[in-house]
Design an enzyme around this catalytic site. Sequence first.
Site, short mmCIF file in Angstrom:
data_model
loop_
_atom_site.label_atom_id
_atom_site.label_comp_id
_atom_site.label_asym_id
_atom_site.label_seq_id
_atom_site.Cartn_x
_atom_site.Cartn_y
_atom_site.Cartn_z
N PHE A 193 0.82 -1.21 0.00
CA PHE A 193 0.00 0.00 0.00
C PHE A 193 0.86 1.26 0.00
CE2 PHE A 193 -2.60 2.98 2.80
CZ PHE A 193 -3.40 3.43 1.77
N VAL A 194 1.82 1.33 0.91
CA VAL A 194 2.71 2.49 0.96
C VAL A 194 3.72 2.44 -0.18
CG1 VAL A 194 4.49 3.67 2.32
CG2 VAL A 194 2.43 2.78 3.46
N ARG A 213 9.50 -9.85 -4.61
CA ARG A 213 9.61 -11.29 -4.39
C ARG A 213 9.00 -12.06 -5.55
NH1 ARG A 213 7.74 -13.21 1.42
NH2 ARG A 213 8.47 -15.15 0.46
N CYS A 228 10.51 -0.35 3.15
CA CYS A 228 9.10 -0.42 3.52
C CYS A 228 8.64 -1.85 3.83
CB CYS A 228 8.22 0.13 2.39
SG CYS A 228 8.39 1.89 2.08
N TYR A 271 4.60 -7.39 16.91
CA TYR A 271 4.96 -6.54 15.78
C TYR A 271 5.70 -5.29 16.27
CZ TYR A 271 4.32 -3.21 11.92
OH TYR A 271 4.52 -2.28 10.94
N LYS A 320 9.66 -4.13 15.59
CA LYS A 320 10.03 -2.85 14.99
C LYS A 320 11.01 -2.09 15.89
CE LYS A 320 7.85 -2.35 11.02
NZ LYS A 320 8.54 -2.02 9.77
N GLY A 358 -25.30 1.64 5.14
CA GLY A 358 -26.28 2.22 6.05
C GLY A 358 -26.52 1.39 7.29
N ILE A 359 -25.50 0.65 7.71
CA ILE A 359 -25.62 -0.17 8.92
C ILE A 359 -25.51 0.73 10.15
CG2 ILE A 359 -24.60 -2.04 10.26
CD1 ILE A 359 -23.53 -3.18 7.62
#
Length: 320
Positions: free
Chosen positions: A13-14, A34, A71, A143, A147, A192-193
């Site tokens: 995404f980034v 990859r 990233c 996680y 980091k 509209g939930i």
Amino acid sequence: MLDSILLTGATGFVGQAVVRRLVSDGCLLTAVLRHNSSAIDKRVITSQIESLDGDTCWEDSLSGINVVIHCAARVHVMGEEVADPIAAFRKVNVEGTFNLARQAAKAGVRRFIYISSIKVNGESTSPGTLFTAFDIPAPVDPYGVSKMEAERELQALAMQTDMELVIIRPVLVYGPGVKANFLNMLSWLEKGIPLPLGAINNRRSLVALENLVDLISTCISHPAAANQVFLVSDGDDVSTTQLLQHASKFLSKPSLLVPVPSALLSAICYVFGRRSFAQRLCGSLQVDISHTRDLLGWKPPVSLQTALHETVKYYLESKK
């Protein structure tokens, strides 16, 4: 002279947004993949690796490179299924990152930009308190721990070599193409939930994808960025309720938010073993980006309102 840049995580995404920005800026960009991807711009050089761990050989990929933007990572996921999550995170996020950085320093790379996470600081802030770039790290989940450990390994390496290090810790990133919980939120609102989220008075820092990418681009060559840690956000914090109201407006849908007290919501989540979900929904997480602004002369180029509008617009168009 243009920098020759190596980017990992180029299909994420980034990473995809970084590719678009750097190609637009005319940079000499090599994207590490990859697997082959037709989504990568034809103007980008590609380099393929089999894995991201402590044994990966980066010699060919790093040839002629003077800036690395890292990233790629094993990301935080809901419903973790591996038997030893911290070991899995360390293999990629610590061992893989340090291996790349060590080989980058040996290859003469001038600057290593590491995309970390606000989870290094912690999971939440108390009212009136903001995370800063100078806080003592307090990660909670595997996680975040991985980091933090990667940051420490990189900082030690930077002290021993001539390679400059830049660490960027984003908060929740949103923008066109966002997935996971943010995408679910848009889907619920569009359908509209009715949601019991109309009385949450927390404060959350978010960062638009465009703002994060702009900071990354700034850090490629800005002399003051060397060996610094930067927090990044839109600089305009909102409550969960406000975020949903803004999104509903851009979806042209009524805001069907039932004002259930956040304490009750949290209690219900705790009963069903969703404590972390309750924290993200009802708790606060704010960051102070004054260090980023002041040292780099940087400010977010787009507002939260503009970025959220673009996110919703992309969401609606992608469904056609």
